[in-house]
Scaffold this active site. Structure first.
Site, PDB file in Angstrom:
ATOM      1  N   ASP A 186       2.469 -18.517  24.504  1.00  0.00           N
ATOM      2  CA  ASP A 186       2.224 -17.107  24.840  1.00  0.00           C
ATOM      3  C   ASP A 186       1.860 -16.916  26.305  1.00  0.00           C
ATOM      4  OD1 ASP A 186       2.519 -16.960  22.089  1.00  0.00           O
ATOM      5  OD2 ASP A 186       0.367 -16.907  21.723  1.00  0.00           O
TER       6      ASP A 186
ATOM      7  N   TYR B 250       0.835  -1.198   0.000  1.00  0.00           N
ATOM      8  CA  TYR B 250       0.000   0.000   0.000  1.00  0.00           C
ATOM      9  C   TYR B 250       0.876   1.257   0.000  1.00  0.00           C
ATOM     10  CZ  TYR B 250      -3.559   3.397   1.496  1.00  0.00           C
ATOM     11  OH  TYR B 250      -4.396   4.483   1.570  1.00  0.00           O
TER      12      TYR B 250
END
Length: 628
Positions: A229, A82
């Site tokens: 995690d 982008y």
């Protein structure tokens, strides 16, 4: 904000924005994220500026706010995807839909100008890059020259040396762009003149300091799934606050792998953790998802149930809620995929971003020590804290567990689903797969599976059908498996790149010889104990084989998907989904030895519930890791 030399990365909502900053930090260059609307003052200590990718198209009416004055400065700028389009449009080029979109691996070839470009210094004349785009730069802006092309992208890399502006269509921040680190090194050090000023000790020190600042004098209750995690978050909280101020809560939600909860508890005790409790809440979770078929509703039900169980535990343990915070092992990909930054789009709703959690975050009652990190960074932190490989090198296992591996259906497709299913079948019939030899092509059958799965294409969430390849039947219901994984990968990319209605490609490895293809159909099936037990058994066969063969350590994650596609509602099909990844944002399917795969298939085929077995050939993008 850290007061030191830095590279500023503007976040246009791409899944890759923080990955750029992470890559730079891992290479030793401090990087910060900023919104694209920030003032020029945000670049006060910046040596360079990177414009990230994003889900929008630069020519749309509603695009992220961008302060164009940032491009009036004299610091070097690198645009990616982008950002490549945005820079091109800003300087006068034309941007629009590409004649051919590119998803996955491509070859970037240097032009004559590229041979002398400081951005591509030391890069091979032809190098593998990772693409994920449907838009493209369609003309060259004044002052720019082309330094790299691909087969379908004539302006894949451009530069303006006078203004120190560089941009690439590819994602050099992902590992599948093989020389991506060299490109970023060329930009940060060679073009921006930045010196290395960041390391792992600095990161660890910063996280521990943040925990102490956020917790103040409160204690912390952590959802402890047993995955990497939450385990690392638990170790960080213990180090920062001490075990007496931290309580780990492991919830057996009924969605665990075979014997998972017992193994998790034993591993924690062996490491010396004594400040955790195990809660069996399987019946409550199964009731919460009973009868649900919508994947998002199922995820949200699981997430809200975690809050409900947490509240029950707090009450039974007589914990003073005014003195306790809640902690989660949330990573940055969880946030970006849930649409958690200003310009991002929702790809899937994570259990740690449901409404109940969001309200606690808004009240300042949540601590997320890992929220700016990626999986590989978390593992590094875990090892620095002294955690054993058994804890930090485990395959990721999300909080919702196997519930998101069990696809659900009421057994029918609505009118719109049927119309899109027929469109997918028509599109697949037109795809030519010339990469296979004549023998394989003669054996090849293509069809579309009547279930949807989630994908990510151009940073957008898609929910589309998978294409199925299968090659001539062999003895015992097995199908022929072409010897070269590369050709299967090329076929998968060809299908997903050239169709609108398909976002995955799978190969059929086996079908119950007592069942004809015409008898296989979408069946009513929900996330209940029966289907979860089916999944546990097949998953255990796969993981046991991976451990024994040494392949468990070679792949990032394996998922066993249970599909309600069978001859009867009591039976099912399985999809095997082993993946190789470094950062979760991109992945390639694992090309495991075919002899090993055939042994696994034979054992899963022997389960009394199995009607068919498939193997997922799709990379990320265009598909996500899981199917829901």
């Amino acid at each position: 904000m850290v007061n030191k030399d830095k590279i500023v990365v503007l976040d246009f909502g791409s899944q890759y924005a923080h990955l750029i900053a992470k890559r730079l930090r891992m290479m030793g260059y401090y990087a910060e994220i900023a919104l694209p609307s920030v003032g020029v003052s945000a670049l006060a200590d910046a040596k360079g500026l990177v414009l990230s990718g994003g889900p929008a198209s630069v020519y749309e009416e509603h695009v992220p706010d961008f302060n164009t004055a940032l491009l009036d400065t004299d610091i070097p700028v690198l645009g990616l995807c982008y950002g490549h389009h945005l820079m091109a449009q800003h300087y006068g080029a034309r941007v629009g839909k590409a004649p051919v979109g590119e998803f996955g691996i491509a070859q970037l070839s240097k032009t004559a100008e590229g041979a002398n470009s400081p951005l591509l210094s030391g890069i091979s004349d032809s190098t593998q890059v990772w693409m994920s785009h449907q838009d493209a730069v369609l003309s060259l802006a004044p002052g720019f020259t082309v330094i790299g092309t691909t087969a379908d992208c004539p302006y894949a890399a451009v530069q303006d040396m006078q203004r120190k502006r560089f941009s690439l269509q590819c994602h050099c921040e992902v590992k599948d762009t093989l020389e991506g680190n060299r490109i970023l090194e060329n930009f940060a050090h060679g073009i921006c003149g930045m010196k290395k000023n960041w390391d792992e000790d600095t990161v660890l020190s910063h996280i521990l300091s943040e925990i102490k600042t956020q917790a103040k004098n409160k204690n912390v209750l952590l959802f402890l799934s047993g995955g990497v995690d939450s385990t690392v978050a638990f170790a960080l909280l213990n180090k920062a606050l001490g075990q007496e101020r931290v309580l780990g809560l492991h919830i057996d939600n009924g969605f665990m792998r075979k014997n998972e909860s017992a193994q998790v508890a034993a591993a924690y005790r062996a490491h010396g953790f004594t400040n955790f409790i195990v809660e069996d809440a399987s019946e409550a979770f199964l009731k919460a998802v009973s009868g649900l078929t919508d994947p998002q509703k199922k995820r949200m039900a699981v997430g809200e149930q975690f809050i409900s169980v947490r509240n029950d535990v707090v009450a039974r343990q007589n914990l003073d809620e005014t003195k306790w915070l809640l902690a989660q092992g949330t990573l940055y990909p969880d946030i970006i995929e849930s649409g958690g930054t200003k310009n991002s789009r929702v790809i899937k709703t994570h259990h740690n971003r449901v409404d109940g959690i969001q309200k606690l975050i808004e009240q300042g009652l949540i601590i997320e020590p890992l929220k700016d990190l990626y999986k590989d960074e978390v593992r590094v932190i875990g090892k620095k804290l002294g955690l054993e490989d058994e804890l930090v090198m485990r395959h990721p296992f999300p909080g919702p567990g196997l519930s998101i591996n069990v696809l659900c259906s009421n057994g029918t497709m609505g009118n719109q689903d049927m119309a899109e299913f027929e469109e997918a079948r028509a599109e697949l019939s037109e795809v030519k797969l010339d990469m296979f030899c004549e023998h394989c092509t003669q054996l090849l059958e293509k069809y579309v599976l009547p279930v949807r799965s989630v994908g990510v294409q151009g940073d957008f969430r898609t929910y589309r059908f998978p294409a199925v390849l299968r090659f001539g039947a062999e003895e015992g219901g097995a199908f022929h498996l072409p010897k070269k994984w590369e050709k299967l990968e090329a076929a998968s990319s060809a299908i997903t790149n050239s169709t609108r209605s398909l976002n995955r490609c799978i190969i059929q490895l086996w079908q119950n010889p007592a069942v004809s293809h015409s008898e296989m159909r979408l069946q009513p099936g929900f996330c209940d104990r029966h289907r979860l037990d089916q999944t546990r058994e097949a998953d255990d066969i796969m993981l046991t084989a991976l451990h024994k063969s040494g392949w468990y350590q070679k792949i990032f994650q394996h998922l066993t998907i249970n599909l309600p596609y069978a001859s009867t509602p009591e039976r099912c099909s399985f999809v095997l989904r082993p993946l190789c990844s470094e950062d979760v944002m991109t992945a390639r399917f694992a090309q495991i030895p075919q002899d090993l795969l055939k042994e696994i298939v034979a054992e899963i085929a022997a389960l009394p519930c199995t009607d068919a077995i498939f193997f997922d050939l799709t990379n990320k993008p265009p598909a996500t890791f899981g199917w829901e």
